[in-house]
Design an enzyme around this catalytic site. Structure first.
Site, PDB file in Angstrom:
ATOM      1  N   LYS A  12       0.711   3.756  17.798  1.00  0.00           N
ATOM      2  CA  LYS A  12       1.947   3.116  18.313  1.00  0.00           C
ATOM      3  C   LYS A  12       1.607   2.870  19.947  1.00  0.00           C
ATOM      4  O   LYS A  12       2.152   1.686  20.354  1.00  0.00           O
ATOM      5  CB  LYS A  12       2.938   4.246  17.932  1.00  0.00           C
ATOM      6  CG  LYS A  12       3.428   4.230  16.680  1.00  0.00           C
ATOM      7  CD  LYS A  12       3.864   3.068  16.216  1.00  0.00           C
ATOM      8  CE  LYS A  12       4.404   3.023  14.448  1.00  0.00           C
ATOM      9  NZ  LYS A  12       4.520   1.852  13.958  1.00  0.00           N
ATOM     10  N   SER A  18       7.574   4.100  18.223  1.00  0.00           N
ATOM     11  CA  SER A  18       8.141   5.472  17.620  1.00  0.00           C
ATOM     12  C   SER A  18       8.538   6.419  18.790  1.00  0.00           C
ATOM     13  O   SER A  18       7.737   6.371  19.883  1.00  0.00           O
ATOM     14  CB  SER A  18       7.357   5.933  16.824  1.00  0.00           C
ATOM     15  OG  SER A  18       7.586   7.476  16.589  1.00  0.00           O
ATOM     16  N   SER A  21       0.774  -1.056   0.069  1.00  0.00           N
ATOM     17  CA  SER A  21       0.007  -0.087   0.093  1.00  0.00           C
ATOM     18  C   SER A  21       0.816   1.256  -0.083  1.00  0.00           C
ATOM     19  O   SER A  21       0.485   2.365  -0.532  1.00  0.00           O
ATOM     20  CB  SER A  21      -0.912  -0.111   1.133  1.00  0.00           C
ATOM     21  OG  SER A  21      -0.238   0.289   2.377  1.00  0.00           O
ATOM     22  N   PHE A  51       6.383  -4.435  11.325  1.00  0.00           N
ATOM     23  CA  PHE A  51       6.269  -3.069  10.927  1.00  0.00           C
ATOM     24  C   PHE A  51       5.062  -2.771  10.139  1.00  0.00           C
ATOM     25  O   PHE A  51       4.904  -1.421   9.879  1.00  0.00           O
ATOM     26  CB  PHE A  51       7.353  -3.343   9.691  1.00  0.00           C
ATOM     27  CG  PHE A  51       8.934  -3.584   9.940  1.00  0.00           C
ATOM     28  CD1 PHE A  51       9.809  -2.575  10.648  1.00  0.00           C
ATOM     29  CD2 PHE A  51       9.496  -4.795   9.699  1.00  0.00           C
ATOM     30  CE1 PHE A  51      11.230  -2.725  10.975  1.00  0.00           C
ATOM     31  CE2 PHE A  51      10.677  -5.226   9.934  1.00  0.00           C
ATOM     32  CZ  PHE A  51      11.666  -4.274  10.533  1.00  0.00           C
ATOM     33  N   TYR A  64      -1.915   8.729  14.615  1.00  0.00           N
ATOM     34  CA  TYR A  64      -0.817   7.749  14.181  1.00  0.00           C
ATOM     35  C   TYR A  64       0.083   7.217  15.590  1.00  0.00           C
ATOM     36  O   TYR A  64       0.231   6.236  15.821  1.00  0.00           O
ATOM     37  CB  TYR A  64       0.112   8.444  13.201  1.00  0.00           C
ATOM     38  CG  TYR A  64       1.436   8.020  13.143  1.00  0.00           C
ATOM     39  CD1 TYR A  64       2.002   6.669  12.663  1.00  0.00           C
ATOM     40  CD2 TYR A  64       2.541   8.727  13.949  1.00  0.00           C
ATOM     41  CE1 TYR A  64       2.994   6.061  12.678  1.00  0.00           C
ATOM     42  CE2 TYR A  64       3.998   7.987  14.140  1.00  0.00           C
ATOM     43  CZ  TYR A  64       4.186   6.696  13.198  1.00  0.00           C
ATOM     44  OH  TYR A  64       5.447   6.221  13.333  1.00  0.00           O
TER      45      TYR A  64
HETATM   46  C1  UD1 Z   1       7.514  12.695  12.372  1.00  0.00           C
HETATM   47  C2  UD1 Z   1       6.619  12.104  13.313  1.00  0.00           C
HETATM   48  C3  UD1 Z   1       7.273  10.915  14.007  1.00  0.00           C
HETATM   49  C4  UD1 Z   1       7.466   9.974  12.792  1.00  0.00           C
HETATM   50  C5  UD1 Z   1       8.842  10.536  11.993  1.00  0.00           C
HETATM   51  C6  UD1 Z   1       9.394   9.938  11.161  1.00  0.00           C
HETATM   52  C7  UD1 Z   1       5.090  13.034  14.824  1.00  0.00           C
HETATM   53  C8  UD1 Z   1       4.996  14.366  16.085  1.00  0.00           C
HETATM   54  N1  UD1 Z   1       6.289  13.062  14.285  1.00  0.00           N
HETATM   55  O1  UD1 Z   1       8.583  13.119  13.105  1.00  0.00           O
HETATM   56  O2  UD1 Z   1       6.085  10.132  14.716  1.00  0.00           O
HETATM   57  O3  UD1 Z   1       8.121   8.634  13.577  1.00  0.00           O
HETATM   58  O4  UD1 Z   1       8.265  11.766  11.258  1.00  0.00           O
HETATM   59  O5  UD1 Z   1       8.479   9.458  10.161  1.00  0.00           O
HETATM   60  O6  UD1 Z   1       4.618  12.468  15.255  1.00  0.00           O
HETATM   61  N2  UD1 Z   1      10.736  20.057   9.178  1.00  0.00           N
HETATM   62  C9  UD1 Z   1      10.719  21.488   8.358  1.00  0.00           C
HETATM   63  N3  UD1 Z   1      10.385  21.542   7.211  1.00  0.00           N
HETATM   64  C10 UD1 Z   1       9.787  20.432   6.467  1.00  0.00           C
HETATM   65  C11 UD1 Z   1       9.809  19.037   7.191  1.00  0.00           C
HETATM   66  C12 UD1 Z   1      10.286  18.789   8.509  1.00  0.00           C
HETATM   67  O7  UD1 Z   1      11.281  22.316   8.821  1.00  0.00           O
HETATM   68  O8  UD1 Z   1       9.616  20.385   5.411  1.00  0.00           O
HETATM   69  C13 UD1 Z   1      11.317  20.136  10.406  1.00  0.00           C
HETATM   70  C14 UD1 Z   1      10.262  19.699  11.338  1.00  0.00           C
HETATM   71  O9  UD1 Z   1       9.544  21.029  11.994  1.00  0.00           O
HETATM   72  C15 UD1 Z   1      11.170  19.181  12.557  1.00  0.00           C
HETATM   73  C16 UD1 Z   1      12.172  18.406  11.729  1.00  0.00           C
HETATM   74  O10 UD1 Z   1      12.398  19.129  10.616  1.00  0.00           O
HETATM   75  O11 UD1 Z   1      11.709  20.046  13.411  1.00  0.00           O
HETATM   76  C17 UD1 Z   1      11.790  16.810  11.589  1.00  0.00           C
HETATM   77  O12 UD1 Z   1      10.587  16.706  10.991  1.00  0.00           O
HETATM   78  P1  UD1 Z   1      10.253  15.430  10.296  1.00  0.00           P
HETATM   79  O13 UD1 Z   1      11.125  14.686   9.404  1.00  0.00           O
HETATM   80  O14 UD1 Z   1       8.695  15.542   9.761  1.00  0.00           O
HETATM   81  O15 UD1 Z   1      10.080  14.184  11.643  1.00  0.00           O
HETATM   82  P2  UD1 Z   1       9.328  14.608  13.023  1.00  0.00           P
HETATM   83  O16 UD1 Z   1       8.449  15.658  13.070  1.00  0.00           O
HETATM   84  O17 UD1 Z   1      10.247  14.811  14.133  1.00  0.00           O
END
Ligand code: UD1
Length: 333
Positions: free
Chosen positions: A152, A124, A34, A80, A148
């Site tokens: 978990k 997670s 999926s 997974f 989500y």
């Molecule tokens: C998210 C999920 C987590 C999941 C993980 C991996 C939550 C709150 N977060 O983590 O459960 O296990 O993804 O799939 O449940 N950022 C930017 N610009 C972007 C994308 C991200 O600035 O376009 C920043 C975010 O604000 C954050 C960091 O990069 O500070 C990491 O973000 P991201 O990769 O989405 O992971 P998480 O939010 O930490």
């Protein structure tokens, strides 16, 4: 050992498959594709130079799950399979709870029926909710901010309760921090559908020019440069953690939880600069509003996994950035 990987064609599952095969284990992959592509299966075989059985199966289907267990004489399961997009889970909570909880219940029922006692579960760091303090240790309070995450959290509870009720069971809950990178062969990696939500796949698409710029979600957090801090871990290190977890589960009963992270926090700007330097590319960015639900800092204390599993993340940020970029350039091949 013969190990079933539910969702074994996904990002973390496929890398774990490679490590298990390299360590001499037999595997069976069950996946409904999926959120993954069928050619991943051939790529795993190509890297590992070994064959294994594939079932195209939805683990939310109890009958199909039982049939798989009836056919295969399994020793352990690494679970997974599940939906994993935070934003989507807020729009489709019923589908998320139904899919992610049903599949766990079905796998556990079939395990009990067919005498399979060992299970490792993909949890997670999201279960720590909004951390009151970092680094995060396994015994710190848990809570969630989206459906989500709650799936978990609930799955962890279901697995713990099962371990209590079934004294022969061994349950290992692995709380992943932020997996990035890809296999060094460039044959497998993360390939999200549509515009990526997560930082590293987004950065990689900005670097190729497919996306114009990275939107950095806020620079007013209480962190060293104002941008969010996370514990990024190379997916191959994470995969190796599963190997250690399976070995542990064979020697221990009951339920145990481990953080899998590096213990080091990097800000969004750190990652942008590391990616630019490691790959000699430009990643244009703009600072935009905070993303709802994001926390300032989230990084692990990974000492429990080190002490008890004998596992430590080994790959550094340069390798994570290089392997992510190498994979990004290969995705269309
Ligand atoms: C998210 C999920 C987590 C999941 C993980 C991996 C939550 C709150 N977060 O983590 O459960 O296990 O993804 O799939 O449940 N950022 C930017 N610009 C972007 C994308 C991200 O600035 O376009 C920043 C975010 O604000 C954050 C960091 O990069 O500070 C990491 O973000 P991201 O990769 O989405 O992971 P998480 O939010 O930490």
């Amino acid at each position: 050992m013969k190990i079933l990987l539910t969702g074994g064609a996904g990002y973390i599952g496929s890398h774990t498959a490679v490590e298990l095969l390299a360590a001499g284990h037999d595997i069976v992959i069950g996946d409904n594709f999926s959120n993954s592509k069928k050619d991943v299966i051939d790529r795993i075989k190509q890297i590992a130079k070994r064959d294994f059985k594939l079932y195209e199966i939805d683990f939310a289907d109890a009958k199909a799950t039982d049939e798989l267990f009836a056919k295969e004489d399994l020793d352990a399961v690494i679970h997974f399979a599940g939906y994993k997009a935070v934003g989507e889970s807020c729009k489709m909570p019923i589908e998320y709870y139904r899919n992610n909880i049903d599949s766990t219940l079905n796998v556990l029922s079939s395990m009990r029926k067919y005498g399979v006692k060992n299970i490792v579960f993909s949890s997670s760091a999201t279960v720590y909710g909004v951390p009151k303090q970092v680094p995060l240790k396994e015994d710190m309070p848990t809570s969630c901010t989206n459906p989500y995450g709650w799936t978990k959290y609930m799955n962890e509870q279901i697995l713990r309760d099962t371990a209590t009720a079934e004294p022969d069971f061994s349950v290992v809950l692995l709380r992943y921090f932020n997996p990035i990178g890809a296999h060094e062969s460039g044959l497998i990696g993360e390939n999200p559908n549509g515009v990526p939500n997560n930082l590293m796949p987004y950065i990689a698409k900005v670097a190729t020019g497919e996306l114009p710029k990275l939107n950095i979600f806020g620079n007013d957090y209480a962190t060293k440069d104002g941008t969010g801090v996370r514990d990024y871990i190379h997916v191959v290190d994470l995969a190796k953690g599963h190997l250690k977890a399976i070995e542990y589960s064979c020697k221990n009963k009951g339920a145990e939880v481990f953080n899998l992270g590096t213990g080091v926090g990097y800000s969004v700007l750190d990652i942008v600069h590391a990616f630019e330097e490691a790959n000699n590319v430009k990643v244009p960015y703009a600072i935009v509003d905070r993303r709802p639900g994001d926390v300032a800092e989230c990084y692990s204390d990974a000492s429990k996994a080190h002490k008890i599993l004998g596992w430590t993340a080994e790959k550094n940020m340069v390798q994570m950035c290089r392997d992510s970029w190498n994979w990004q350039q290969n995705i269309k091949l």
